[in-house]
Structures are given as C-alpha cells and as structure tokens.
Scaffold this motif. Structure first.
Motif, PDB file in Angstrom:
ATOM      1  N   MET A   1     -78.335  11.318 -37.893  1.00  0.00           N
ATOM      2  CA  MET A   1     -78.033  12.396 -39.008  1.00  0.00           C
ATOM      3  C   MET A   1     -77.534  13.577 -38.233  1.00  0.00           C
ATOM      4  N   ASN A   2     -76.081  13.673 -38.947  1.00  0.00           N
ATOM      5  CA  ASN A   2     -75.331  14.689 -38.371  1.00  0.00           C
ATOM      6  C   ASN A   2     -74.924  15.829 -39.413  1.00  0.00           C
ATOM      7  N   ARG A   3     -75.307  15.596 -40.586  1.00  0.00           N
ATOM      8  CA  ARG A   3     -75.239  16.435 -42.000  1.00  0.00           C
ATOM      9  C   ARG A   3     -76.567  16.676 -42.480  1.00  0.00           C
ATOM     10  N   ALA A   4     -76.522  17.802 -42.819  1.00  0.00           N
ATOM     11  CA  ALA A   4     -77.812  18.543 -43.565  1.00  0.00           C
ATOM     12  C   ALA A   4     -77.422  19.697 -44.350  1.00  0.00           C
ATOM     13  N   ARG A   5     -78.246  19.914 -45.635  1.00  0.00           N
ATOM     14  CA  ARG A   5     -78.245  21.046 -46.404  1.00  0.00           C
ATOM     15  C   ARG A   5     -79.606  21.681 -46.467  1.00  0.00           C
ATOM     16  N   VAL A   6     -79.399  22.737 -45.650  1.00  0.00           N
ATOM     17  CA  VAL A   6     -80.782  23.282 -45.357  1.00  0.00           C
ATOM     18  C   VAL A   6     -81.041  24.696 -46.199  1.00  0.00           C
ATOM     19  N   ALA A 156     -88.356  19.292 -34.241  1.00  0.00           N
ATOM     20  CA  ALA A 156     -89.320  18.356 -33.958  1.00  0.00           C
ATOM     21  C   ALA A 156     -89.634  17.283 -35.099  1.00  0.00           C
ATOM     22  N   ALA A 157     -89.592  17.896 -36.294  1.00  0.00           N
ATOM     23  CA  ALA A 157     -89.841  16.929 -37.468  1.00  0.00           C
ATOM     24  C   ALA A 157     -88.695  16.094 -37.612  1.00  0.00           C
ATOM     25  N   GLY A 158     -87.512  16.450 -37.021  1.00  0.00           N
ATOM     26  CA  GLY A 158     -86.305  15.352 -37.295  1.00  0.00           C
ATOM     27  C   GLY A 158     -85.697  15.953 -38.609  1.00  0.00           C
ATOM     28  N   LEU A 160     -83.555  18.397 -38.584  1.00  0.00           N
ATOM     29  CA  LEU A 160     -82.225  19.108 -38.368  1.00  0.00           C
ATOM     30  C   LEU A 160     -81.410  18.021 -37.459  1.00  0.00           C
ATOM     31  N   PRO A 161     -79.965  18.254 -37.772  1.00  0.00           N
ATOM     32  CA  PRO A 161     -79.319  17.252 -36.709  1.00  0.00           C
ATOM     33  C   PRO A 161     -79.094  17.623 -35.194  1.00  0.00           C
ATOM     34  N   PHE A 162     -79.895  18.405 -34.953  1.00  0.00           N
ATOM     35  CA  PHE A 162     -80.327  18.444 -33.271  1.00  0.00           C
ATOM     36  C   PHE A 162     -81.443  18.756 -32.802  1.00  0.00           C
ATOM     37  N   ASP A 163     -81.918  18.750 -31.701  1.00  0.00           N
ATOM     38  CA  ASP A 163     -83.270  18.626 -31.219  1.00  0.00           C
ATOM     39  C   ASP A 163     -84.026  20.030 -30.523  1.00  0.00           C
ATOM     40  N   VAL A 164     -85.096  20.171 -30.154  1.00  0.00           N
ATOM     41  CA  VAL A 164     -85.816  21.336 -29.976  1.00  0.00           C
ATOM     42  C   VAL A 164     -85.012  21.647 -28.423  1.00  0.00           C
ATOM     43  N   ALA A 165     -84.579  20.938 -27.633  1.00  0.00           N
ATOM     44  CA  ALA A 165     -83.893  21.373 -26.389  1.00  0.00           C
ATOM     45  C   ALA A 165     -82.672  22.179 -26.746  1.00  0.00           C
ATOM     46  N   ALA A 166     -81.784  21.589 -27.787  1.00  0.00           N
ATOM     47  CA  ALA A 166     -80.616  22.429 -28.072  1.00  0.00           C
ATOM     48  C   ALA A 166     -80.963  23.853 -28.670  1.00  0.00           C
ATOM     49  N   LEU A 167     -82.133  24.113 -29.395  1.00  0.00           N
ATOM     50  CA  LEU A 167     -82.478  25.238 -30.007  1.00  0.00           C
ATOM     51  C   LEU A 167     -82.953  26.210 -28.693  1.00  0.00           C
ATOM     52  N   ALA A 168     -83.491  25.561 -27.825  1.00  0.00           N
ATOM     53  CA  ALA A 168     -84.044  26.282 -26.497  1.00  0.00           C
ATOM     54  C   ALA A 168     -82.598  26.671 -25.927  1.00  0.00           C
ATOM     55  N   ARG A 169     -81.760  25.857 -25.693  1.00  0.00           N
ATOM     56  CA  ARG A 169     -80.381  26.369 -25.226  1.00  0.00           C
ATOM     57  C   ARG A 169     -79.712  27.679 -25.903  1.00  0.00           C
TER      58      ARG A 169
END
Length: 203
Positions: A1-6, A156-158, A160-169
């Motif tokens: 998944m690389n598209r999302a409307r949030v 973590a729930a999947g 978003l189109p990126f993971d927790v590590a990307a948020l931490a960065r």
C-alpha cells in the motif's frame, strides 16, 4: 500500500495538526507525494480540530464523506462523529480515552460509553483499533505525547504506507532534541498496544 486518504479528528490541545505534519513529512521522506489540509480548526483548547492527509498522488486535500481509507481519532467522541467520513471497510485507529469536548463540558451533549463507540465503528470499518493513548503517553513521559502514541499505533496496524521505524526517523529529524526520546517511546508504546489489540481481535 502506497496510497491512503487519512482523516484526522480530535480536539484542541491534542496535537492533531502536529501529527498531521509529522505524517506528511514521513511520507515525503519515503518518496510519496502528499497533499494535506486543515478542514476545521479551533485555536482554543477543547474545540474540534479536523485535518486531512492524502498520500500517493491525490491532487486535492479534500476528503468527502465515505472516502477516507483511514480515520485517526485522537478523541473518542470525535471519532464517533467522524465515522461517516470513512469508506466501508476502512480502518479506524483511535484513542479509547476521553478528552471531553466543549459540548460535553457544558452539558449540551452526553458522552457515549466506549462499547457503544466500538460497536458503531465496527458497522463502518473493516478494522477498529482503539488504544489508551493518554495513559500510554504518560508512561512515555508526558500526556502531550498522546498524538504520537496514536500514529505509532496506526503505523503498527498497517493503516499507513510506512512503518513505525520511518516515524521514529521523522521524530528524530523534525522534533526538538529534548522531545525525541519520549516521543520515540510513545511511538513504541502505541505500536505495542495496536499489535496487542489486533491479536486480541483475531483470537
């Protein structure tokens, strides 16, 4: 998944717009095109705040009712109110704890029980993940990090189109140095709670 409307909703003082900015920067750093906007924002603490972030090449920041892939609810009652924005089968990630909006404080509205919100959300969403963001943020070091707990849970729930590590960065890159450690901890606690919640649902 690389598209999302949030679609993000909360009340003033919760850092909803800060979270929106952090999500947008994380997506951009991942090479994903982003459009975001503030639909309605109240400056005073307790007023409703709503924002959008569209990741993956959407031209407009507008999300119409029934279009959001993900609903991030920073406040339980506002999560309930925003459910019509979610597409059928979308994902709800929300705070299970109350931050009473102005209408409740003034006695104009009644606060619904958690079970009612959860059951209503399940009628709209394919998945619902609720975590105690304020309590977890306090464990990380400050209740003000509840917004970071929530986006950690969403990653973590999947949702978003990126993971927790990307948020931490992104936390390390964009927040003030003195805020990095506790916000990284908040991300981790949110992620752990989301994984536990989903395991419980699957059991």
């Amino acid at each position: 998944m690389n598209r999302a409307r949030v679609f993000l909703t909360g009340v003033g003082g919760q850092g909803t717009l800060t979270a929106t900015t952090l999500l947008a920067r994380t997506a951009l750093d991942a090479g994903l095109p982003v459009t975001s906007g503030e639909i309605h924002g109240m400056a005073q603490r307790g007023g409703v705040v709503e924002s959008t972030i569209l990741i993956g090449g959407y031209r407009s920041p507008v999300i119409a009712p029934g279009e959001a892939d993900v609903l991030l609810g920073f406040e339980l009652l506002e999560t309930l109110r925003a459910l019509p924005m979610l597409r059928r089968g979308g994902v709800v990630v929300g705070n299970s704890e109350q931050v009473q909006p102005v209408g409740v404080c003034l006695g104009r509205e009644c606060y619904p029980p958690l079970d009612q919100v959860l059951e209503t959300a399940k009628g709209f969403a394919g998945r619902v993940v609720l975590v105690p963001c304020i309590s977890l943020a306090e464990r990380a070091g400050t209740a003000k990090a509840a917004n970071t707990v929530l986006i950690g849970a969403a990653a973590a729930a999947g949702a978003l189109p990126f993971d927790v590590a990307a948020l931490a960065r992104s936390v390390e890159k964009y927040l003030k140095p003195q805020l990095v450690a506790l916000n990284v901890k908040a991300l981790e606690l949110g992620a752990e709670a989301a994984r536990a919640a989903q395991t419980g649902q699957a059991a």
